[in-house]
Design a protein around this motif. Structure first.
Motif, PDB file in Angstrom:
ATOM      1  N   SER A   1       3.878  16.264   5.123  1.00 12.70           N
ATOM      2  CA  SER A   1       3.236  17.015   3.939  1.00 12.70           C
ATOM      3  C   SER A   1       3.371  17.984   3.515  1.00 12.70           C
ATOM      4  O   SER A   1       3.295  19.104   4.518  1.00 12.70           O
ATOM      5  N   ALA A   2       3.642  18.522   2.325  1.00 13.05           N
ATOM      6  CA  ALA A   2       3.553  20.464   1.786  1.00 13.05           C
ATOM      7  C   ALA A   2       2.923  20.649   1.385  1.00 13.05           C
ATOM      8  O   ALA A   2       2.163  21.864   1.505  1.00 13.05           O
ATOM      9  N   LYS A   3       1.627  19.716   1.306  1.00 14.06           N
ATOM     10  CA  LYS A   3       0.034  20.415   1.183  1.00 14.06           C
ATOM     11  C   LYS A   3       0.105  20.706   2.875  1.00 14.06           C
ATOM     12  O   LYS A   3      -0.224  20.785   3.233  1.00 14.06           O
ATOM     13  N   PRO A   4      -1.380  21.968   1.893  1.00 11.09           N
ATOM     14  CA  PRO A   4      -2.359  22.206   3.329  1.00 11.09           C
ATOM     15  C   PRO A   4      -2.894  20.923   3.496  1.00 11.09           C
ATOM     16  O   PRO A   4      -4.008  20.563   3.006  1.00 11.09           O
ATOM     17  N   HIS A   5      -3.786  20.754   4.784  1.00 12.99           N
ATOM     18  CA  HIS A   5      -4.259  19.926   5.073  1.00 12.99           C
ATOM     19  C   HIS A   5      -5.536  20.544   4.363  1.00 12.99           C
ATOM     20  O   HIS A   5      -5.661  21.902   4.941  1.00 12.99           O
ATOM     21  N   ASP A   6      -6.334  19.824   4.374  1.00 11.21           N
ATOM     22  CA  ASP A   6      -7.438  20.255   4.078  1.00 11.21           C
ATOM     23  C   ASP A   6      -8.787  19.740   5.859  1.00 11.21           C
ATOM     24  O   ASP A   6      -8.905  18.488   5.567  1.00 11.21           O
ATOM     25  N   TRP A   7      -8.863  20.276   6.545  1.00 12.71           N
ATOM     26  CA  TRP A   7      -9.992  20.131   6.928  1.00 12.71           C
ATOM     27  C   TRP A   7     -11.617  19.864   7.208  1.00 12.71           C
ATOM     28  O   TRP A   7     -12.038  19.579   7.860  1.00 12.71           O
TER      29      TRP A   7
ATOM     30  N   PRO B   1       0.960  -1.587  -0.271  1.00  6.47           N
ATOM     31  CA  PRO B   1       0.084  -0.202  -0.079  1.00  6.47           C
ATOM     32  C   PRO B   1       0.878   1.096  -0.018  1.00  6.47           C
ATOM     33  O   PRO B   1       1.741   1.358   0.381  1.00  6.47           O
ATOM     34  N   GLU B   2       0.331   2.023  -0.750  1.00  7.55           N
ATOM     35  CA  GLU B   2       1.020   3.371  -0.951  1.00  7.55           C
ATOM     36  C   GLU B   2       0.851   3.941   0.636  1.00  7.55           C
ATOM     37  O   GLU B   2       0.040   4.413   1.098  1.00  7.55           O
ATOM     38  N   PRO B   3       2.040   4.822   1.225  1.00 10.97           N
ATOM     39  CA  PRO B   3       1.623   5.180   2.931  1.00 10.97           C
ATOM     40  C   PRO B   3       1.268   6.772   2.086  1.00 10.97           C
ATOM     41  O   PRO B   3       1.902   7.435   1.399  1.00 10.97           O
TER      42      PRO B   3
END
Length: 581
Positions: free
Chosen positions: A559-565, A550-552
Motif C-alpha cells: 500500500s502507498a498509504k501511510p500506516h496508521d499505528w 470480500p475486498e482484499p
C-alpha cells in the motif's frame, strides 16, 4: 306455443336402452307451457316435452362460447361514435352462468315473437324488461326456427337481429331492456386488446386498417407487442382471422459459408542492369564555381608586417595569427571562374562524372497464399446476414491551415477484406431464394500526385464484388467462383547495340517477370432450421446465488498509504484483562 329442445345424445341413449329398461325409472313429468325444465337426462325413456316448454339437459362435452367483445370506453377514444347499449354487451353478463353451454337442438314452431324472446332470454340467464311498445303490438309475428349446437345467448342474438330488436343494458342496475333498434343508428364500436405472439405491431397495423371501415382504427404498443382494435362487432371475425394468419412464427435459416482465397505471386529477375550508368550519368567539366566570394580565413603564424618603433625605426613584426579574405570555389558541380587579375583562377579544370554503376540480378522468388474462412450464422427469413473477415485501414484527411485556423487532420477507417452478405427467403417445397453479395477488397498500390507543388500520397484499393439471386433446395450447396484477378508483367532493360550482340549481349540486358494471380471461391449452404434442431440447455444460473467476494486488504508493504499505528491490528488475538481473585 310450441317450443321444443330435443337432445341427440338423450335420444341415442333412449334408442339403445329401450328394450327391457322401461321400468328402470319413472317418467319425468311434462313441464307446463312456457316454463323451462332443467333436469338431467334419465336413463329411462322420457316423454316428449309439451308444446311451449324448454327442456335443457347437460351436454356431454360443451364447447367454449365465442368471445363477445366489450364496449369501448368513451373516455379512451372520444372522437369515435361509441355506444354501450348493445345486445352483445348485455349478453356478456350472462356468460358467468351455465346458460353458455351448447344446446344440441333448439326448435321453435310458430311461436309469437315476445314469447320466443322471453323463453330464450330466460334460458340465457338475462335479466330484462320488454319495451312497452312491443307488448302493445297486437299483431306480433310468429317465430319458427331450428338451430343445432348453439348456445341460448347466440340463439337470442339471432332472433333479435332478424326482427330488428336490440338489448339495451343499464350497468347501474344490471337490468337490460329489449326494444326496437333504430334503423338510422350505426353499429356500435367495440375495443379489444389482442396480444401478438411473433409479429411486430408496426408490421400488421397497415394491413388491418385496410380491412376496417372508416370508423375503425388499430393502435399498436411496441413495448408489449399488443394491438388495440376498434371496430364493429361484425368486423372482428375478419380481423381475428387475419391476425391468426399473419401472427405466425418467422422461420429461420442457417447460413454456412466457406471462403477459399488463393494467391500466387512468382517473380524472376535475371541479367545486368546498366540503368545506373547509362540512364542518368551526370558529367561536369570546369575549374569550379565561386561559392563564397567574401570568405575569410585565419593564418598561423600571421603575415609579417613593418611597424615604426620610436627610437628603433621600421621593424618587421610577425604576429601569431592573422585573418585574410579568401574566395571559396566548388569544382565538383563544374563551371568556369575567370579572375581579371589572374585569369582562370584556379587554373586547373576538373572533369567529374558519376562513374560506372551496374546491378547484377539472378534470382527467382515465389509467394503462395491460401486463406480459408468458415463462418456460420442463423438469420430470420427475409433478414440480411453479413459475414465479414476484414481489417480496418485508416484514411487520413488533411486540412491545410490558414491565417486564422491551424492545419488539422481527420482519420476515418474503411474495412478491407472479405465481406459476404446473404439474404434468404424461404419459398415453397423447402426451397430457399438467396440474394448473395460477395466482396473482396485490399490495397493494391500507392498513388503519388503533386497538387499545388505539394506531393500527395493515396492508396489504390482493388475491389472485387459480385451480386446474384439464386434459388436452391434446403441443405444444398451453392458455389460462386469467377472472382479471379490475374496480372502478368514483364520488363526488359537493354543497352543498345551491345545488348543485341550474340553471346556478350546477355551482359548488357536485364529481364524481370512477375505475376499476381488470386482466386476466390465461395461455398454457401443454406438450411431451414426446424423446431427439433434447438436443444434446451439445463441451467440453474438464475437460481444460484453468487458468493460474496470480500475486498482484499493491502498490506503495508503493497500500500502507498501511510500506516496508521494508532489503530490496533485486526488480526491480533483478543486479550482479556487479568483477573485477580
Amino acid at each position: 306455443m310450441k317450443i321444443r329442445l330435443m337432445f341427440v345424445a338423450a335420444a341415442l341413449a333412449i334408442c339403445a336402452g329401450v328394450s327391457g329398461q322401461n321400468d328402470a325409472a319413472p317418467a319425468a313429468p311434462a313441464a307446463p307451457a312456457g316454463q323451462p325444465t332443467n333436469a338431467p337426462a334419465a336413463p329411462a325413456a322420457a316423454p316428449d316435452a309439451q308444446p311451449g316448454s324448454l327442456t335443457n339437459a347437460p351436454v356431454a362435452a360443451p364447447t367454449n362460447a365465442p368471445t363477445i367483445v366489450e364496449p369501448i370506453n368513451s373516455a379512451v377514444l372520444p372522437s369515435a361514435a361509441l355506444s354501450t347499449n348493445s345486445t352483445a354487451a348485455a349478453l356478456e353478463l350472462a356468460r358467468t352462468n351455465n346458460a353458455s353451454e351448447v344446446v344440441p337442438l333448439i326448435v321453435i314452431d310458430d311461436v309469437p315473437l315476445i314469447d320466443a324472446v322471453k323463453n330464450l332470454a330466460r334460458q340465457a340467464g338475462l335479466n330484462y324488461i320488454p319495451d312497452p311498445k312491443l307488448l302493445s303490438v297486437s299483431n306480433q309475428p310468429n317465430v319458427t326456427l331450428r338451430l343445432e349446437n348453439i348456445t341460448a345467448q347466440d340463439a337470442l342474438l339471432a332472433v333479435l337481429e332478424t326482427y330488428n330488436l336490440q338489448v339495451v343494458h343499464d350497468p347501474r342496475v344490471k337490468v337490460s331492456r329489449i326494444t326496437v333498434k333504430d334503423p338510422k343508428a350505426e353499429d356500435p364500436l367495440f375495443s379489444k386488446v389482442i396480444q401478438l405472439r411473433y409479429a411486430q405491431p408496426t408490421n400488421v397495423i397497415d394491413i388491418l386498417k385496410r380491412s376496417l371501415s372508416k370508423r375503425g382504427d388499430v393502435l399498436g404498443d411496441p413495448r408489449t407487442s399488443q394491438i388495440i382494435v376498434v371496430a364493429t362487432e361484425k368486423e372482428f371475425p375478419v380481423i381475428e382471422e387475419l391476425i391468426a394468419k399473419l401472427d405466425t412464427a418467422t422461420r429461420q435459416v442457417l447460413i454456412e459459408a466457406q471462403l477459399w482465397e488463393s494467391a500466387k505471386n512468382p517473380r524472376s529477375v535475371k541479367g545486368i542492369d546498366w540503368s545506373g550508368t547509362l540512364e542518368a550519368q551526370n558529367v561536369t567539366f570546369g575549374n569550379g564555381r565561386l561559392v563564397n566570394p567574401s570568405g575569410t580565413t585565419t593564418v598561423t603564424p600571421g603575415d609579417p608586417t613593418i611597424v615604426n618603433i620610436p627610437g628603433r625605426g621600421p621593424t618587421t613584426v610577425t604576429p601569431g595569427s592573422s585573418t585574410k579574405s579568401i574566395a571559396t570555389y566548388n569544382p565538383v558541380n563544374g563551371g568556369m571562374v575567370l579572375d581579371t587579375a589572374r585569369g582562370f583562377h584556379p587554373a586547373t579544370a576538373f572533369l567529374n562524372a558519376d562513374g560506372l554503376k551496374a546491378v547484377i540480378s539472378f534470382l527467382n522468388s515465389d509467394n503462395d497464399t491460401e486463406v480459408v474462412a468458415t463462418p456460420r450464422a442463423v438469420t430470420m427469413d427475409n433478414q440480411l446476414a453479413q459475414l465479414s473477415i476484414t481489417r480496418a485501414f485508416p484514411i487520413f484527411k488533411i486540412t491545410p491551415g490558414s491565417a486564422n485556423s491551424p492545419a488539422g487532420a481527420e482519420i476515418t477507417y474503411t474495412n478491407l477484406g472479405t465481406i459476404l452478405q446473404v439474404t434468404p427467403h424461404i419459398a415453397a417445397n423447402s426451397n430457399i431464394s438467396l440474394r448473395v453479395i460477395p466482396e473482396v477488397s485490399d490495397i493494391s498500390a500507392v498513388d503519388h500526385q503533386v497538387v499545388n507543388g505539394v506531393e500527395n500520397t493515396a492508396n489504390i484499393y482493388a475491389i472485387r464484388r459480385m451480386e446474384t439471386h439464386v434459388m436452391i433446395p434446403s441443405g444444398n450447396t451453392l458455389v460462386l467462383g469467377g472472382l479471379i484477378s490475374d496480372r502478368s508483367q514483364q520488363q526488359i532493360n537493354k543497352v543498345p547495340v551491345l545488348g543485341d550482340a550474340p553471346g556478350i549481349g546477355y551482359f548488357f540486358r536485364k529481364t524481370s517477370k512477375s505475376r499476381d494471380k488470386s482466386n476466390l471461391i465461395v461455398f454457401i449452404t443454406p438450411t431451414i432450421v426446424q423446431d427439433y434442431d434447438f436443444q434446451v440447455a439445463s441451467t440453474d444460473f438464475l437460481q444460484t446465488k453468487q458468493p460474496d467476494r470480500p475486498e482484499p486488504k493491502d498490506s503495508f508493504w503493497d500500500s502507498a498509504k501511510p500506516h496508521d499505528w494508532t489503530k490496533p491490528k485486526e488480526n491480533a488475538p483478543e486479550t482479556k484483562p487479568l483477573r485477580v481473585d
